[in-house]
Design an enzyme around this catalytic site. Structure first.
Site, mmCIF file in Angstrom:
data_model
loop_
_atom_site.group_PDB
_atom_site.id
_atom_site.type_symbol
_atom_site.label_atom_id
_atom_site.label_comp_id
_atom_site.label_asym_id
_atom_site.label_seq_id
_atom_site.Cartn_x
_atom_site.Cartn_y
_atom_site.Cartn_z
ATOM 1 N N THR A 1 -31.160 0.660 1.777
ATOM 2 C CA THR A 1 -30.168 -0.375 2.121
ATOM 3 C C THR A 1 -30.531 -0.906 3.514
ATOM 4 O OG1 THR A 1 -28.633 1.325 2.914
ATOM 5 C CG2 THR A 1 -28.337 0.531 0.663
ATOM 6 N N THR B 1 -24.580 10.084 4.947
ATOM 7 C CA THR B 1 -24.580 9.115 3.847
ATOM 8 C C THR B 1 -25.874 8.932 3.341
ATOM 9 O OG1 THR B 1 -23.092 7.529 4.335
ATOM 10 C CG2 THR B 1 -24.809 6.781 3.086
ATOM 11 N N ASN C 1 -23.622 -2.979 12.721
ATOM 12 C CA ASN C 1 -22.424 -2.614 11.977
ATOM 13 C C ASN C 1 -21.267 -3.583 12.150
ATOM 14 O OD1 ASN C 1 -22.872 -0.093 10.427
ATOM 15 N ND2 ASN C 1 -23.716 0.511 12.413
ATOM 16 N N THR D 1 -20.954 -3.485 5.185
ATOM 17 C CA THR D 1 -21.540 -2.441 4.338
ATOM 18 C C THR D 1 -20.459 -1.477 3.901
ATOM 19 O OG1 THR D 1 -22.049 -1.130 6.282
ATOM 20 C CG2 THR D 1 -23.830 -2.473 5.376
#
Lengths: 383, 383
Positions: A146, A179, A378, A383
């Site tokens: 990703t 993650t 971020n 996301t």
């Protein structure tokens, strides 16, 4: 080679159009046997994605013949319809492979809260199954990326057995699993219960001790599949050590590619009354935004470290704590030690050593700095 | 006017040279009576500064006649010599005022781990005592600023009583007290035990529910001094409400001036099984760097909010959670609700409302976004 390094495995990765970028976003990993023992470890986040619910259920059999993975959508917080999408993905993959849906684990990663575009995903799975190859591990590793800047793969050969692995994950790295989606493969002969025990141990000492940004994902999944193709049966200790080494390798790769990071920080807590205390203290320091921004600024700010230790309930006397940064004893007995200016923080690797002088246990937690680029990535991208 | 608004108080603020900037850095607040009941609440960080140890000890008498405060140095993690410095500061202040050291609380703020330059501090105290004035509250408030961009003061008049306050704090704002020094004054007549109970309640619902960056300081101190000069004795409920309102005012000022912040985010958790659950959930969301960066980017990323809720042990069913952002029901029943694009995040104030549908309790936690400027300030400057 990643997951296709061990005998008995094929894999592929294709672009199905889930990602706006047009990059590869669907991967399939197949175990051709002769054996199919498997195990899995999943996020402990109570808000977990449909594929986590499905794969956890599938793994109760202790067997797995294939894994289908997608990037470009997490399928988390999507309700009963999201679960139906996961089920349909497993059904579709199984049909293309001549298996039952119960043989197929599903992993997803991407934005939370949006349904997957099944009209793109299912044809992508068909395409990926058609492209399965004994050297497809690299393609699969690329298809699960990703915000990762590089694919993460590992291969380990030991005692006649080959172990392989791929991982994705670059943010939301947190306790109780960073993650990430991780698929490990081996041609060892192993009972499901042994794989489960070995995997849990390996995760507890590697991924569970990564704490990049303190955030735990809804989709974290680590799977191990064994084909038995080598004909070699390792003892449980050897199996455990091999999986731990493999996970440690992948965990370090995740850390080094963490979003926007400029430092890989290993926080080792020694002299703790218990291993749990050592982990608690290490994690508190790893999660302090003030400690993390200080390291981004190349500032050996031990006062912020002590402040982060002080909020824990671990056993220690504040006036007995020693802290060394990159080998320099900058805090001795809870007060200033060597001069700050003698600490060299120019390298990416940073070693923080904390001695609580309260016992004999120790643990290492790995984290990153908190950088301008982390905030930019971020805040600018959903996301 | 801040702390000098109520009758019976004088204050001052001077530059003693502790700050490299040359700005004011020493403040004195004196209670001229006729009464001297007081109370204090201190950081629960186990690594706490010498002035916290001293002031906590002093407050066991329930009385206080003066407070001396300095910015430009926290006097934390400075060992026994640091404690001697605090003691000497109290002695020096007391001598200049004709009091005993036991009558004087000390507060310090600034870099952890370095000794205070006593050769500058003590002359500064002498200077400050000489400049004590009935309208000196503003000067005192300016002298305790560190990275604060504005002084924080509050005044409240109610039922014949005047309450005043000043606060400093702009980073390391965290639970169990945001980093800060706060001095509250009142001309009410009040027993020490009542002041203590009222102050604890007020802090628990205001400063303790600020969580700007999850980091708890070594020096947090909130003091309340009463002079009795109004001759009015409030009931405990009225006293408690007044201190809570005053603290709420100051807490909002701290939040609005938090380092580098662009958003003031109020996270209200409703439908919780208990108030503790509501606080736990609110704090978990407030501490998520991913939630905080999303708000910095004006992204109503409810998936990150659900993910942060999911790591708590609060009672809830993930499929029953509702989330509204600025009034828009963006997540309903744990899945997507209204369209993201309908949420307007252009203003500084952001309201996040979470309904757990697990009970009737609620709580509000206040936090900031995580901005590029936060990282810049905290990496470029040592604090």
């Amino acid at each position: 080679m990643s997951v296709t390094a061990p005998g008995g495995f094929r894999a592929s990765g294709v672009a199905a159009g889930l990602k706006a970028s047009g990059g590869p976003d669907v991967a399939v990993v197949v175990n051709d046997g002769p054996r199919f023992e498997a195990a899995g470890v999943f996020t402990s986040n109570r808000v977990h994605a449909a594929p986590v619910k499905w794969s956890r259920q599938v793994l109760t059999t202790g067997l797995l013949k294939a894994v289908v993975l997608n990037s470009g959508g997490a399928n988390a917080c999507t309700g009963p319809l999201g679960f139906q999408d996961t089920h349909a993905t497993a059904e579709h993959t199984a049909a293309a492979l001549g298996l039952g849906a119960i043989d197929v684990a599903v992993c997803s990663t991407g934005l939370i809260g949006e349904r997957l575009p099944m009209d793109k995903l299912l044809p992508g799975v068909t395409d990926a199954v058609g492209k399965l190859a004994a050297d497809g591990g690299g393609d699969a590793a690329r298809a699960i990326m990703t915000t990762d800047t590089v694919p993460k793969t590992a291969v380990l050969r030991r005692d006649g057995i080959t172990y392989g692995g791929m991982a994705k994950g670059a943010g939301m790295l947190a306790p109780g699993l960073a993650t990430m989606l991780v698929v490990l493969t081996t041609d060892a002969v192993a009972a499901s219960a042994d794989l489960d025990a070995a995997l849990r141990h390996a995760c507890a000492y590697t991924f569970d001790r990564l704490d990049s940004d303190g955030c735990m994902s809804t989709n974290d999944t680590v799977l191990v599949l064994s084909s038995g193709a080598s004909g070699v049966t390792p003892g449980l200790p050897a199996l455990t050590q091999a999986l731990r080494d493999l996970c440690d390798d992948l965990a370090r790769q995740l850390l080094s590619d963490a979003e926007g990071s400029t430092k890989d920080i290993a926080i080792t807590v020694r002299g703790a009354a218990s291993e749990a205390d050592a982990v608690t203290v290490g994690r508190s320091v790893a999660r302090s935004n003030l400690v993390k921004t200080a390291f981004f600024g190349n500032d050996p700010n031990w006062g912020r470290i002590l402040s982060a230790i002080g909020v824990t309930d671990a056993a220690f006397d504040p006036d007995a704590i020693d802290v060394a940064i990159n080998g320099v004893p900058i805090c001795v007995g809870g007060a200033a030690g060597a001069d700050r200016s003698t600490v060299d923080l120019s390298a990416r690797a940073v070693d923080v050593s904390i001695d609580l002088h309260a016992g004999t246990s120790e643990a290492t937690i790995r984290t990153n700095d908190l950088s301008l680029a982390y905030v930019h990535e971020n805040s600018a991208y959903s996301t």
